[in-house]
Design a protein around this motif. Structure first.
Motif, mmCIF file in Angstrom:
data_model
loop_
_atom_site.group_PDB
_atom_site.id
_atom_site.type_symbol
_atom_site.label_atom_id
_atom_site.label_comp_id
_atom_site.label_asym_id
_atom_site.label_seq_id
_atom_site.Cartn_x
_atom_site.Cartn_y
_atom_site.Cartn_z
ATOM 1 N N TYR A 46 2.719 -3.896 12.997
ATOM 2 C CA TYR A 46 3.495 -2.932 12.200
ATOM 3 C C TYR A 46 3.783 -1.696 13.067
ATOM 4 C CZ TYR A 46 -1.046 -0.676 11.158
ATOM 5 O OH TYR A 46 -2.269 -0.063 11.247
ATOM 6 N N TYR B 127 11.064 3.473 14.582
ATOM 7 C CA TYR B 127 11.438 2.813 13.324
ATOM 8 C C TYR B 127 12.929 2.464 13.258
ATOM 9 C CZ TYR B 127 6.672 3.598 11.903
ATOM 10 O OH TYR B 127 5.306 3.555 11.846
ATOM 11 N N SER C 212 10.944 -9.028 9.390
ATOM 12 C CA SER C 212 9.828 -8.219 8.890
ATOM 13 C C SER C 212 9.303 -8.769 7.576
ATOM 14 C CB SER C 212 10.293 -6.783 8.684
ATOM 15 O OG SER C 212 11.255 -6.753 7.660
ATOM 16 N N TRP D 161 6.358 -7.478 4.288
ATOM 17 C CA TRP D 161 5.403 -6.493 3.783
ATOM 18 C C TRP D 161 4.071 -7.187 3.525
ATOM 19 C CZ3 TRP D 161 6.015 -1.333 3.629
ATOM 20 C CH2 TRP D 161 7.314 -0.840 3.753
ATOM 21 N N ARG E 45 1.933 -2.556 4.510
ATOM 22 C CA ARG E 45 2.460 -2.285 5.856
ATOM 23 C C ARG E 45 3.591 -3.258 6.147
ATOM 24 N NH1 ARG E 45 -3.574 -2.260 8.175
ATOM 25 N NH2 ARG E 45 -4.005 -0.014 8.115
ATOM 26 N N LYS E 46 4.575 -2.769 6.881
ATOM 27 C CA LYS E 46 5.709 -3.634 7.210
ATOM 28 C C LYS E 46 5.488 -4.206 8.612
ATOM 29 C CE LYS E 46 10.755 -3.506 7.109
ATOM 30 N NZ LYS E 46 11.900 -2.609 7.007
ATOM 31 N N GLU F 174 13.562 0.438 1.739
ATOM 32 C CA GLU F 174 12.591 -0.105 2.705
ATOM 33 C C GLU F 174 12.229 0.917 3.770
ATOM 34 O OE1 GLU F 174 12.140 -3.645 4.535
ATOM 35 O OE2 GLU F 174 12.902 -4.909 2.941
ATOM 36 N N GLU G 294 8.511 2.294 4.380
ATOM 37 C CA GLU G 294 7.866 2.079 5.677
ATOM 38 C C GLU G 294 7.355 3.410 6.240
ATOM 39 O OE1 GLU G 294 10.416 0.618 8.862
ATOM 40 O OE2 GLU G 294 8.694 -0.424 9.743
ATOM 41 N N SER H 240 4.283 4.627 4.428
ATOM 42 C CA SER H 240 3.109 3.930 4.927
ATOM 43 C C SER H 240 2.657 4.551 6.264
ATOM 44 C CB SER H 240 3.475 2.456 5.084
ATOM 45 O OG SER H 240 2.495 1.757 5.755
#
Lengths: 123, 205
Positions: free
Chosen positions: A38, A60, A74, A76, A85-86, B32, B36, B39
């Motif tokens: 991730y 990102y 990806s 999750w 978490r991705k 998304e 993300e 997180s």
């Protein structure tokens, strides 16, 4: 003389920055080579394994671009930390791009190493 | 407000602003992205064991401002899109979003609009020469010491006192110059997007 030294240092620093920026995509593909990671893990991996300290906000959007291009996918995953978490994995196209870029890197670095050999003798 | 509440408030304020800035994007993609980053911030801020306001501040500083982050997502989407299509409409769509987020994006958008407009006008002029052979073309108007140049699409009356410089040559010339300008503008926009992304790739200082 001091001014000249600091300007030389500045030029060298700028050159190093450009060099590092240029290999960011390859570094991310390489970090994902062995399996899923991730975002924060990728950042840590780059920092520890390549000495490549990347601006956190830059990774990102880049991962998102790799996904749009079909180079990564990806998913999750729930974590013990209490938040999902991705995770990113390379697709076959991503592996292909990684191989291609690494091939170019090795060819270029080995020819540069030959060229730079006299400089290392002087060291 | 409790310390944990304060930290949470900071995270929500940051992500709320980012969500606003990503509003032109596909809703699912924007959701998304926000999740993300939530997180990431939560985990980063809790590196010392607990999420604290100071930890959140550090995490947010290292991520950069929401405007900067949204600009990076936009320029990356532009670059990814350009690998699939070079359509000026698609490129302009991304440039409009980038322009709303940064001065750099605004300047690139302005230059690109001028480039695409000029390219499009040359191509239209080439096509319309066939419809309006008497008046469409590249005209020169001597005016005392000055000479005016005008690219005319042929609508309205034929211009008086001017000279059609290229005649029928405007058809191939207009198409070549027009296509060239459109391609150059696309290359320019993508080059700027790449430079912008590179400029933010490494931490400052």
């Amino acid at each position: 003389m001091k001014e000249r030294d600091s300007s030389d240092q500045e030029t060298a620093d700028k050159w190093e920055i450009q060099l590092r920026k240029g290999c960011l995509e390859l570094a991310i593909l390489a970090a994902l080579w062995d399996g899923k990671l991730y975002g924060l893990e990728i950042l840590r991996r780059l920092e520890t394994d390549s000495d490549l300290i990347v601006s956190e906000g830059t990774v990102y959007p880049l991962l998102s671009r790799l996904k749009v291009l079909g180079l990564a996918r990806s998913e999750w995953v729930e974590s013990d930390a209490g938040h999902p978490r991705k995770y990113y994995t390379l697709t076959p196209a991503g592996k292909q791009r990684g191989r291609q870029m690494a091939g170019m890197w090795w060819r270029f670095s080995s020819s540069m190493s030959r060229l730079l050999a006299p400089l290392s003798r002087e060291k | 407000m409790t310390r944990a509440g304060d930290a949470q408030h900071k995270i929500e304020a940051y992500l709320g602003r980012l969500r606003q800035l990503l509003c032109g994007m596909n809703a699912e993609d924007a959701r998304e992205i926000v999740e993300e980053l939530r997180s990431h911030i939560t985990e980063k801020a809790a590196e010392d064991g607990q999420v604290t306001a100071a930890g959140v501040d550090t995490a947010l500083t290292r991520l950069g401002s929401p405007e900067e982050l949204a600009s990076q997502y936009t320029t990356d989407a532009l670059l990814a899109r350009a690998e699939v299509t070079r359509s000026p409409v698609r490129i302009l769509e991304s440039l409009f979003r980038w322009a709303s987020l940064s001065i750099a994006g605004f300047l690139v958008l302005l230059t690109s609009i001028v480039g695409y407009f000029l390219g499009g006008t040359f191509m239209w002029c080439a096509v319309l020469k066939i419809v309006h052979p008497q008046s469409a073309g590249l005209w020169v108007f001597p005016n005392g010491g000055d000479t005016g140049i005008s690219l005319r699409l042929g609508f309205g009356n034929p211009p008086l006192g001017g000279r059609d410089v290229l005649g029928w040559w405007i058809v191939p010339a207009g198409l070549i110059v027009g296509c060239g300008l459109v391609m150059l503008t696309t290359r320019f926009a993508l080059w700027c997007a790449r430079q912008y992304r590179k400029s933010l790739a490494l931490p400052r200082g």
